[in-house]
Scaffold this active site. Structure first.
Site, PDB file in Angstrom:
ATOM      1  N   SER A 296       0.826  -1.207   0.000  1.00 13.28           N
ATOM      2  CA  SER A 296       0.000   0.000   0.000  1.00 13.28           C
ATOM      3  C   SER A 296       0.858   1.254   0.000  1.00 13.28           C
ATOM      4  CB  SER A 296      -0.910   0.002   1.238  1.00 13.28           C
ATOM      5  OG  SER A 296      -1.721   1.143   1.247  1.00 13.28           O
ATOM      6  N   GLY A 297       0.554   2.195  -0.917  1.00 16.86           N
ATOM      7  CA  GLY A 297       1.306   3.436  -1.021  1.00 16.86           C
ATOM      8  C   GLY A 297       2.459   3.380  -1.987  1.00 16.86           C
TER       9      GLY A 297
ATOM     10  N   THR B 185      -2.050   2.376  -8.187  1.00 19.49           N
ATOM     11  CA  THR B 185      -3.189   3.004  -8.865  1.00 19.49           C
ATOM     12  C   THR B 185      -2.724   3.992  -9.928  1.00 19.49           C
ATOM     13  OG1 THR B 185      -4.546   2.762  -6.871  1.00 19.49           O
ATOM     14  CG2 THR B 185      -5.268   4.380  -8.502  1.00 19.49           C
TER      15      THR B 185
ATOM     16  N   ASN C  73      -1.281   5.587   2.995  1.00 20.19           N
ATOM     17  CA  ASN C  73      -1.503   6.099   1.639  1.00 20.19           C
ATOM     18  C   ASN C  73      -2.705   7.036   1.662  1.00 20.19           C
ATOM     19  OD1 ASN C  73      -1.675   6.537  -1.068  1.00 20.19           O
ATOM     20  ND2 ASN C  73      -2.071   4.422  -1.652  1.00 20.19           N
TER      21      ASN C  73
ATOM     22  N   SER D 142      -5.591   5.320  -0.935  1.00 23.73           N
ATOM     23  CA  SER D 142      -5.447   3.868  -0.886  1.00 23.73           C
ATOM     24  C   SER D 142      -6.687   3.193  -1.468  1.00 23.73           C
ATOM     25  CB  SER D 142      -5.236   3.414   0.562  1.00 23.73           C
ATOM     26  OG  SER D 142      -5.170   2.005   0.630  1.00 23.73           O
ATOM     27  N   SER D 143      -6.464   2.199  -2.346  1.00 24.04           N
ATOM     28  CA  SER D 143      -7.578   1.429  -2.909  1.00 24.04           C
ATOM     29  C   SER D 143      -8.088   0.483  -1.842  1.00 24.04           C
ATOM     30  CB  SER D 143      -7.109   0.639  -4.141  1.00 24.04           C
ATOM     31  OG  SER D 143      -6.665   1.495  -5.146  1.00 24.04           O
TER      32      SER D 143
ATOM     33  N   GLY E 256      -2.539  -3.299  -2.080  1.00 20.80           N
ATOM     34  CA  GLY E 256      -1.218  -3.818  -1.758  1.00 20.80           C
ATOM     35  C   GLY E 256      -1.186  -4.491  -0.400  1.00 20.80           C
TER      36      GLY E 256
ATOM     37  N   GLU F   9      -0.732  -5.105   3.349  1.00 17.89           N
ATOM     38  CA  GLU F   9      -0.976  -4.147   4.419  1.00 17.89           C
ATOM     39  C   GLU F   9      -0.581  -4.730   5.766  1.00 17.89           C
ATOM     40  OE1 GLU F   9      -5.021  -2.911   4.250  1.00 17.89           O
ATOM     41  OE2 GLU F   9      -4.712  -1.581   2.534  1.00 17.89           O
TER      42      GLU F   9
END
Length: 1027
Positions: A97-98, A102, A147, A150-151, A336, A338
């Site tokens: 993540s981050g 995306t 993030n 973040s998705s 991602g 986490e």
């Protein structure tokens, strides 16, 4: 080039040199690096000028290694392979993540949209694909501690192309939206973007229709400590998702968060819940079109159905709150890996998905490649790597996997809690080397104080993650009571019915819905099968630091990501292996035109044909190897060499085909011309004879016509001579008679000649005067005072009268162009001129200023809403004036409102009404002759408004205020006209005292304003600026 662009070429190869090369390139804004065909992407946490239209054209149709590493190179390689070799592609974007997954998916989509074909339908499809990203981000992304964007769901997009490589459409699949974030967010995080975008970007009218307030603090579902995020413009992002039906649902969710329940006891001893405050429930029902009683009952009761019986039970407070073949390119942008301070069911599912993606990477890039070399009898030294299949088996095994045990706990009868689930894990998974728990049989974790009793820990490929078992069972059940779904289906809102099809009474299904874990495992399995059918392209995203800041490179963090992503093993496999491999049949089919012996048809075995082809092309033996069923090429440059020769050969073949076609076309054209020439010659000879006959015939006709013409002209001359002789006799006779008559009447003509000549002369002068005046007329402007000079003295009165008539006429024409509003403005200006011209020194400066009336925008300013509603009639004038204290002469700003019936004075800051005076109570207005804005409103004695005395005010727009007061009195039939007193000394009434106001010239402290000073009980001096 900064550093080494392809890690396969780095020397010496070690973890330190690998990290050092990434850092060196990152420091120079080179964020992309290759490992063969794999792209490593470093998140720069800033905008870089490397995604322009010029960059797109630079990488278009270029070989992968021809230019410096870039994500466009991989996107172009995937698109050209899909278009030219008919191979379905998928682009796998992975990382924690981050790391920028995306954004990477956006760049891939924008590049493909830029390089594919053009056309109205194609552009429409491309626009729809690109515009889907902002909408999905608004409803599926949120700020987390790792993030800012973040998705919180997985997204896989399959883009379909036709045989030309033009997009036809796309299919978007989503995986496990983090629904629990709607009702609760961890500290330092916030809800999904759409809620903040709606409250920040919607207009006041839209919020009013949705029954919302712009203040975030009024909604329980919105986190206040992270409501605003640097770098995210919620108001600007709102413009991409403005769909009214969707916004109504978002507003309803915010209202739902404010609904609270209170406990009540029933007579049978059971507890039930009731809605505490029904205002939010009422507004929510109005937005969704649901009857309030239906939704309130669905919130408070649950229907249990068994066989043919239905039982309604109450809910307590805790329960109440709970196609034909097309080319396809897939783009996977999924959450991602986490690791948070508190990890729950969502993080467990997310990390499981990342384990599966890592397994695919291992399968296709490490294990599969090495096993292929062994199958094909290629000399190979095995490279060790970590295979995470054992972790995937721990999670997804159908018998004793964690997800299977969680489903079993959710489905078994009896008391089911998170503790019973954790006990089962401790019993079944205690001996697994990647599972850790304090309560397991493994004694080495009994004294591990970093591992709480209600948690378990899994050693993932990316590191150890501590999961809190609390909430696993409830989140896996993911149940929606049937009463709620049926209540939603009864809504009049069109979109609600689509979202809750299970609420249709005609389609009642008593079967228990599958759990969230089962659904996600099935969807991930389908995704993996889909990815395995396509040619993979990898983008490995790396996060350089945990601070989300530019220009910071944390070696330990990057090293950790490099290790668990297996990038070093990937480099070793690439260095020792072959960059390209292909079966003999398609390889020979693609490159057979490069050799005369294999072109156009090769009749022997495909492998022998490939050997003949490479021997003829003199490719060095160390650059390739022959397997059992495939040819292996070590260096990509060899492949580029073959592709370049093939492109040149295709151009030569195209030229040959063009040459043969043009020769056939020319021969066919010649034979057609030869056949046509015979027909044309026959028709031409016939045409020539006809033309010759027609020429002879026309010549005879011309000769005949000339003879007839000569005879006719001769006859005409004779007739004309005869006629002239007859006319000559008549003319001589007429002249003779005329002479006789003139002789008889000559005496009368001499007597009246003078008067006739005079009249004729005067008529010609006047005619000339009017014609000259027509040419020299002045302009149509009423202020144009020019007029042509008088030509003759006897026309003086006529000249002036014409000038007056013309001026009146053009004034009338000018007035006919006025609107009613403009006429009213000019009437006020005219009234101001009659009142103040040559009487008040301030008047000349007001002539050029238009009378606007509303200078504070009282109807638009929300601060003055109460004040606007207080005024019953239309506000004719609204301005800020200075109210002068009667006792000490101090100045206080006030809002001055004037309507047809009254005038109002209000506080400028709060909008509170301080005084309201009916115009019937106003007797006169007094002003000075000086260049000041001071005026006194004199009230009728004995009126209610005159209790404190007359009002002393000052305004820069005195002329407009007094004029409007005067005009209101002039047009009203129920009141006398207000008199205007212009004098430098007048009397005003202060309660019981008469005070003289006297104007003196001085230098006031506030510049062009006035300064008032009370001398005694009978005198008030007003200092005004000197002229």
């Amino acid at each position: 080039m900064i550093g080494v662009g392809d890690m396969v070429l780095i020397e010496p190869l070690s973890e330190d040199t690998f990290i050092e090369n990434l850092k060196k390139r990152f420091d120079h804004n080179e964020i992309y690096t290759y490992i063969g065909s794999v792209v490593i992407s470093m998140n720069p946490y800033k905008s870089l000028p490397i995604y322009t239209a010029e960059k797109v054209e630079e990488y278009r149709n270029r070989n992968f290694y021809e230019l410096s590493p870039h994500i466009y190179a991989l996107a172009d390689e995937a698109y050209r392979s899909l278009r030219e070799q008919d191979n379905d592609q998928c682009i796998l974007i992975t990382g924690e993540s981050g790391a920028g997954k995306t954004e990477a998916s956006k760049f891939v989509m924008s590049y493909v949209a830029a390089v594919c074909g053009k056309g109205q339908e194609v552009n429409k499809v491309k626009e729809q694909l690109l515009q889907s990203n902002p909408v999905l981000e608004a409803f599926g992304n949120a700020k987390t501690v790792r993030n800012d964007n973040s998705s919180r769901f997985g997204k896989y997009m399959d883009i379909e192309f036709d045989f030309k490589g033009d997009p036809l459409g796309g299919v978007i699949s989503n995986y496990l939206l983090e629904k629990s974030r709607v009702v609760k967010q961890p500290r330092g995080e916030r809800n999904f973007h759409i809620f903040y975008q709606l409250l920040s970007g919607a207009s006041d009218d839209t919020l009013k229709k949705l029954k919302l307030d712009r203040d975030f603090s009024k909604y329980n579902y919105l986190s206040l400590d992270s409501a605003t995020v640097n770098g995210l413009d919620d108001a600007a992002s709102f413009r991409t998702v403005r769909v009214q039906s969707i916004l109504e649902l978002v507003a309803a969710v915010l209202k739902l968060g404010n609904i609270e329940f209170k406990p009540e006891s029933r007579c049978n001893g059971y507890d039930e819940s009731r809605v505490k405050d029904k205002n939010d429930l009422k507004e929510m029902c109005e937005l969704l079109g649901i009857e309030q009683s239906v939704l309130e009952r669905a919130f408070s009761f649950r229907t249990v159905e068994a066989k043919m019986e239905k039982v309604s039970t109450t809910l307590n407070v805790a329960q109440a709150q709970t196609k034909t073949r097309k080319k396809v390119m897939g783009v996977l942008d999924i959450y991602g890996f986490e690791i948070f301070e508190e990890n729950s069911f969502e993080q467990f599912i997310i990390n499981y998905c990342n384990e599966k993606l890592q397994q695919i990477f291992i399968e296709l890039t490490l294990r599969e490649e090495q096993e292929e070399y062994v199958r094909e009898d290629i000399e190979w030294t095995n490279i060790e790597y970590f295979n995470n299949a054992i972790i995937c088996d721990l999670i997804e095994n159908n018998k004793n996997g964690i997800l299977a045990m969680l489903d079993e706990e959710c489905l078994r009868p009896g008391t089911v809690t998170d503790e019973t689930f954790l006990d089962k894990l401790n019993t079944v998974c205690a001996e697994h080397q990647h599972f850790e728990s304090r309560q397991s049989k493994n004694s080495k974790f009994l004294t591990d104080h970093s591992l709480p009793h209600n948690c378990f820990r899994i050693q993932h490929y990316a590191g150890k993650v501590l999961y809190r078992a609390e909430g696993f069972v409830d989140k896996n059940n993911d149940l929606l009571y049937r009463d709620l779904s049926q209540a939603m289906y009864k809504a009049n809102h069109s979109l609600i019915k689509i979202l809750f099809p299970e609420g249709n009474p005609a389609k009642v299904n008593l079967k228990r819905p599958p759990t969230a874990g089962f659904q996600f495992r099935a969807s991930v399995g389908t995704l993996m099968k889909n990815l395995l059918t396509k040619n993979p392209n990898y983008i490995r995203c790396i996060k350089p630091n945990d601070k989300k800041a530019a220009h910071i490179f944390t070696d330990s963090l990057v090293c950790h990501q490099v290790r668990y992503l297996g990038l070093m093993e990937n480099v070793r496999v690439r260095r020792a292996g072959y960059a390209f491999r292909q079966a003999y049949d398609p390889c020979l089919e693609r490159y057979k035109m490069l050799c005369k012996q294999t072109w156009p048809h090769w009749k022997g075995p495909a492998r022998l044909g490939v050997e003949v082809l490479l021997t003829d092309l003199q490719v060095p033996a160390e650059e390739f190897a022959y397997g059992r069923s495939k040819i292996f090429i070590r260096n990509p440059r060899t492949l580029f060499f073959l592709e370049e020769k093939r492109s040149r050969c295709l151009e030569d073949l195209a030229t040959l085909i063009q040459k043969i076609f043009r020769g056939w076309k020319c021969r066919t054209h010649f034979l057609l011309l030869k056949k046509s020439q015979v027909v044309v010659a026959a028709w031409y000879r016939r045409f020539a004879q006809q033309k010759k006959y027609q020429n002879i015939r026309s010549s005879a006709l011309v000769f005949q016509s000339f003879i007839r013409g000569w005879k006719a002209r001769k006859l005409l001359r004779e007739l004309k001579h005869k006629k002239r002789c007859e006319e000559a006799v008549t003319t001589i006779s007429a002249y003779w008679h005329g002479t006789q008559v003139r002789r008889e009447y000559r005496k009368f003509f001499r007597a009246n000649a003078g008067k006739k000549i005079y009249d004729f002369t005067i008529q010609r002068i006047i005619q000339k005067y009017f014609l000259g005046l027509k040419k020299t007329m002045p302009s149509m402007s009423p202020i144009d005072k020019s007029w042509p000079a008088r030509p003759y003295g006897f026309l003086d009165r006529t000249h002036q009268e014409l000038r007056r008539i013309f001026h009146l006429w053009r004034c009338k024409k000018y007035r006919s162009q006025f609107t009613e509003e403009k006429k009213a403005t000019y009437k006020e200006k005219l009234a101001a001129s009659e009142l103040f011209k040559d009487k008040k020194a301030l008047y000349p400066s007001s002539v050029g200023q238009p009378f606007k009336g509303d200078y504070v925008e009282i109807t638009k300013n929300p601060k003055y809403q109460k004040l606007n509603s207080f005024a019953e009639d239309k506000v004719l004038l609204a301005d800020v004036v200075s109210k002068i204290n009667r006792a000490n002469g101090k100045v206080t700003p006030r809002i001055f409102l004037l309507t047809k019936k009254s005038l109002v004075l209000a506080d400028q800051k709060t909008g509170q009404v301080k005084a309201s005076v009916p115009l019937l109570d106003l007797s006169s207005v007094s002003v000075s002759t000086q260049n000041d804005g001071f005026f006194a409103l004199k009230l009728k004695e004995g009126s209610t408004s005159a209790a404190k005395g007359d009002f002393l005010l000052s305004s820069d727009r005195l002329i407009e205020i007094i004029t409007k007061l005067h005009c209101i009195g002039a047009t009203s039939a129920d009141r006398n006209q207000i008199s205007i007193d212009i004098s430098d000394e007048f009397l005003v009434q202060f309660k019981q005292d008469k005070v003289c106001v006297k104007f003196i010239q001085g230098t006031p402290k506030n510049g062009n304003g006035v300064a008032c000073k009370r001398k005694n009980n009978r005198l008030l001096e007003v200092s005004v600026p000197s002229p």
